[in-house]
Every structure is written in C-alpha cells, then in structure tokens.
Design a protein around this motif. Structure first.
Motif, PDB file in Angstrom:
ATOM      1  N   ALA A 200       0.809  -1.218   0.000  1.00  0.00           N
ATOM      2  CA  ALA A 200       0.000   0.000   0.000  1.00  0.00           C
ATOM      3  C   ALA A 200       0.844   1.272   0.000  1.00  0.00           C
ATOM      4  O   ALA A 200       0.355   2.337  -0.390  1.00  0.00           O
ATOM      5  N   GLU A 201       2.111   1.188   0.421  1.00  0.00           N
ATOM      6  CA  GLU A 201       2.933   2.399   0.532  1.00  0.00           C
ATOM      7  C   GLU A 201       3.111   3.113  -0.808  1.00  0.00           C
ATOM      8  O   GLU A 201       2.940   4.350  -0.871  1.00  0.00           O
ATOM      9  N   PRO A 202       3.445   2.416  -1.911  1.00  0.00           N
ATOM     10  CA  PRO A 202       3.550   3.126  -3.194  1.00  0.00           C
ATOM     11  C   PRO A 202       2.225   3.751  -3.627  1.00  0.00           C
ATOM     12  O   PRO A 202       2.217   4.830  -4.238  1.00  0.00           O
ATOM     13  N   LEU A 203       1.127   3.090  -3.315  1.00  0.00           N
ATOM     14  CA  LEU A 203      -0.189   3.645  -3.628  1.00  0.00           C
ATOM     15  C   LEU A 203      -0.419   4.937  -2.855  1.00  0.00           C
ATOM     16  O   LEU A 203      -0.909   5.931  -3.409  1.00  0.00           O
ATOM     17  N   ALA A 204      -0.049   4.944  -1.591  1.00  0.00           N
ATOM     18  CA  ALA A 204      -0.202   6.154  -0.773  1.00  0.00           C
ATOM     19  C   ALA A 204       0.636   7.293  -1.333  1.00  0.00           C
ATOM     20  O   ALA A 204       0.190   8.450  -1.377  1.00  0.00           O
ATOM     21  N   ASP A 205       1.850   6.974  -1.798  1.00  0.00           N
ATOM     22  CA  ASP A 205       2.710   8.003  -2.404  1.00  0.00           C
ATOM     23  C   ASP A 205       2.066   8.570  -3.660  1.00  0.00           C
ATOM     24  O   ASP A 205       2.085   9.783  -3.892  1.00  0.00           O
ATOM     25  N   THR A 206       1.482   7.697  -4.481  1.00  0.00           N
ATOM     26  CA  THR A 206       0.866   8.133  -5.734  1.00  0.00           C
ATOM     27  C   THR A 206      -0.346   9.015  -5.482  1.00  0.00           C
ATOM     28  O   THR A 206      -0.499  10.070  -6.109  1.00  0.00           O
ATOM     29  N   VAL A 207      -1.212   8.588  -4.579  1.00  0.00           N
ATOM     30  CA  VAL A 207      -2.410   9.373  -4.262  1.00  0.00           C
ATOM     31  C   VAL A 207      -2.010  10.753  -3.759  1.00  0.00           C
ATOM     32  O   VAL A 207      -2.573  11.777  -4.178  1.00  0.00           O
ATOM     33  N   THR A 208      -1.028  10.806  -2.863  1.00  0.00           N
ATOM     34  CA  THR A 208      -0.593  12.083  -2.300  1.00  0.00           C
ATOM     35  C   THR A 208      -0.008  12.991  -3.376  1.00  0.00           C
ATOM     36  O   THR A 208      -0.318  14.190  -3.435  1.00  0.00           O
ATOM     37  N   ALA A 209       0.808  12.425  -4.238  1.00  0.00           N
ATOM     38  CA  ALA A 209       1.439  13.233  -5.289  1.00  0.00           C
ATOM     39  C   ALA A 209       0.394  13.813  -6.237  1.00  0.00           C
ATOM     40  O   ALA A 209       0.425  15.005  -6.576  1.00  0.00           O
ATOM     41  N   ILE A 210      -0.542  12.978  -6.670  1.00  0.00           N
ATOM     42  CA  ILE A 210      -1.564  13.440  -7.610  1.00  0.00           C
ATOM     43  C   ILE A 210      -2.494  14.456  -6.953  1.00  0.00           C
ATOM     44  O   ILE A 210      -2.840  15.482  -7.543  1.00  0.00           O
ATOM     45  N   ALA A 211      -2.881  14.192  -5.708  1.00  0.00           N
ATOM     46  CA  ALA A 211      -3.825  15.067  -5.022  1.00  0.00           C
ATOM     47  C   ALA A 211      -3.269  16.467  -4.835  1.00  0.00           C
ATOM     48  O   ALA A 211      -3.971  17.464  -5.039  1.00  0.00           O
ATOM     49  N   PHE A 212      -1.996  16.561  -4.467  1.00  0.00           N
ATOM     50  CA  PHE A 212      -1.448  17.871  -4.119  1.00  0.00           C
ATOM     51  C   PHE A 212      -0.816  18.601  -5.302  1.00  0.00           C
ATOM     52  O   PHE A 212      -0.521  19.790  -5.196  1.00  0.00           O
ATOM     53  N   ASP A 213      -0.648  17.915  -6.413  1.00  0.00           N
ATOM     54  CA  ASP A 213      -0.083  18.586  -7.588  1.00  0.00           C
ATOM     55  C   ASP A 213      -0.976  19.737  -8.042  1.00  0.00           C
ATOM     56  O   ASP A 213      -0.494  20.796  -8.429  1.00  0.00           O
ATOM     57  N   GLY A 214      -2.301  19.542  -7.949  1.00  0.00           N
ATOM     58  CA  GLY A 214      -3.214  20.590  -8.396  1.00  0.00           C
ATOM     59  C   GLY A 214      -3.579  21.595  -7.311  1.00  0.00           C
ATOM     60  O   GLY A 214      -4.171  22.622  -7.605  1.00  0.00           O
ATOM     61  N   LEU A 215      -3.221  21.293  -6.059  1.00  0.00           N
ATOM     62  CA  LEU A 215      -3.605  22.175  -4.950  1.00  0.00           C
ATOM     63  C   LEU A 215      -2.494  23.125  -4.535  1.00  0.00           C
ATOM     64  O   LEU A 215      -2.766  24.201  -3.997  1.00  0.00           O
ATOM     65  N   ARG A 216      -1.257  22.750  -4.764  1.00  0.00           N
ATOM     66  CA  ARG A 216      -0.152  23.594  -4.329  1.00  0.00           C
ATOM     67  C   ARG A 216      -0.105  24.892  -5.131  1.00  0.00           C
ATOM     68  O   ARG A 216      -0.477  24.934  -6.307  1.00  0.00           O
ATOM     69  N   THR A 217       0.374  25.929  -4.488  1.00  0.00           N
ATOM     70  CA  THR A 217       0.588  27.193  -5.194  1.00  0.00           C
ATOM     71  C   THR A 217       1.786  27.035  -6.119  1.00  0.00           C
ATOM     72  O   THR A 217       2.728  26.286  -5.839  1.00  0.00           O
ATOM     73  N   ARG A 218       1.742  27.722  -7.245  1.00  0.00           N
ATOM     74  CA  ARG A 218       2.837  27.659  -8.214  1.00  0.00           C
ATOM     75  C   ARG A 218       3.899  28.687  -7.837  1.00  0.00           C
ATOM     76  O   ARG A 218       3.602  29.816  -7.515  1.00  0.00           O
ATOM     77  N   ARG A 219       5.127  28.243  -7.863  1.00  0.00           N
ATOM     78  CA  ARG A 219       6.235  29.151  -7.494  1.00  0.00           C
ATOM     79  C   ARG A 219       7.118  29.423  -8.711  1.00  0.00           C
ATOM     80  O   ARG A 219       7.246  28.607  -9.566  1.00  0.00           O
TER      81      ARG A 219
END
Length: 219
Positions: A200-219
């Motif tokens: 499940a750990e790689p799945l958790a990494d993938t979900v987190t990466a995809i979820a926050f890619d669109g939410l983070r502010t662009r720098r």
C-alpha cells in the motif's frame, strides 16, 4: 493376607481446586477461530456482501458454522457488530489524525501526511472502511458513525485552511470542498484496491502526489 494395592488416585480424589489448577494449564478445547474477532470479521464480510439490513444473525451463524446462540457469547446484537466494525475503521483514521497533530511541521506537510496515513489505514482495514462508507444513518450506530466522520472532515478542512494561510495551497479553492475532494480520492480506493495488487505504501505516495499537484501554489 492383604489384597492388591489400591490406586492412590482412587483413594484421594482430586479436590475441585486441584482440578482447576490441573486443567488451567491445558489449552481449552472448542471450535477453533470462533472468537469475537472471527465473528466480527465474518459479520463485516456479510454486511458488505448483502447489506447490513439484509443480513440476519442466522446467516452469520451459518457462515461461521455455529449456532446462532453461540454468537451471543461474543456480542449482544447485530447492531453491536456494526458499531464495532465502523469504530475499527474510524479509530484508525483518528489515530492518523492524532499522529499528524503531534507533528511540529508546516500545515501542508501535516495534511499530506494525513492523506498518506489515511490511504494506509484504508488498505489495512479495507473491509471495515468499505462498510463505514456505506452507512447512511438508518440506525443510531450509523448516525454516530456519520457524526464522527464529520468531525474528521472538520480536521481535514482546518488543515487545508492552515496551509492556505501559510501560502502553501491555492487560496481560490474552498477548504471544505478541497477536503471532500481529497478524501473522495482516498475513499474511491475501496472500489478497486486489493492487497493482491501489492504494497500500500507506493499507492499512498501516488495518491498524495496526484492530489497535491493541483492544490499547491505555483512558485
């Protein structure tokens, strides 16, 4: 002329206390695997297969291969089984939230950790989380479960607000909506995830990466 020697055990029968001490060292015999955990596991599977309302204690007894009265040695009612099941799922989520609260890190990192830990809870307690997500508030137990879910949602929403205030998340996204979308992604895993797919750990990494890619502010 004396007769044959008498059997000492016949002359000195064991007292009740001695029998308890003797037998206490022996493993108790009975139907293997039919402890409370086994009853709960079987109940959760039946509830998920047939629905809570449609499942009877008689069907649960049949699944376990025991009498219905035997079930009541472990639990008092079908509703208690439901409460134990949804509490097991919710307790995992609140344990994750407590772990996150203890971190002295920026809100965005705590939010990411909570999402990741929630995926791991779902993977570890898949059948229990699946049941939790299917309750609709038809009983007092279900209403209490929904209340606890709302409390958890509020924790996530508050973390989103903190991350926005720190400038780490986009300010144009409604915090409550973001929280629901994040956990909508996590909860959708019950529809297709299986432990057979791998760790499940790689799945958790993938979900987190995809979820926050669109939410983070662009720098």
């Amino acid at each position: 002329m004396t007769g044959p020697a008498a059997d000492p055990s016949a002359r000195s029968p064991l007292t009740r206390a001695e029998r308890i001490l003797r037998d206490g060292a022996r493993p108790r015999r009975g139907r293997p695997g039919h402890d409370q955990d086994a009853v709960l596991t079987a109940a959760v599977r039946l509830f998920n297969e047939r629905g809570y309302e449609a499942t009877s204690m008689g069907e649960l007894a049949e699944r376990l291969g025991i009498t219905k009265s035997s079930i009541y040695h472990h639990v008092s009612s079908k509703e208690e089984l439901l409460r134990m099941a949804v509490d097991h799922a919710l307790d995992g989520l609140f344990e994750a939230a407590d772990e996150v609260r203890a971190q002295q890190t920026p809100a965005i990192e705590r939010l990411e950790l909570l999402i990741r830990r929630s995926v791991l809870v779902l993977a570890d307690r898949l059948e229990y989380v699946t049941l939790l997500l299917r309750v609709r508030g038809n009983t007092a137990v279900e209403q209490q479960a929904l209340l606890r879910r709302r409390v958890f949602d509020a924790i996530v929403t508050d973390l989103v607000k903190q991350a926005q205030a720190d400038g780490a998340l986009r300010p144009d996204v409604d915090p409550a909506t973001a929280a629901r979308l994040l956990f909508g992604m996590v909860n959708s895993l019950i529809e297709w995830y299986s432990p057979a797919r791998g760790a499940a750990e790689p799945l958790a990494d993938t979900v987190t990466a995809i979820a926050f890619d669109g939410l983070r502010t662009r720098r």
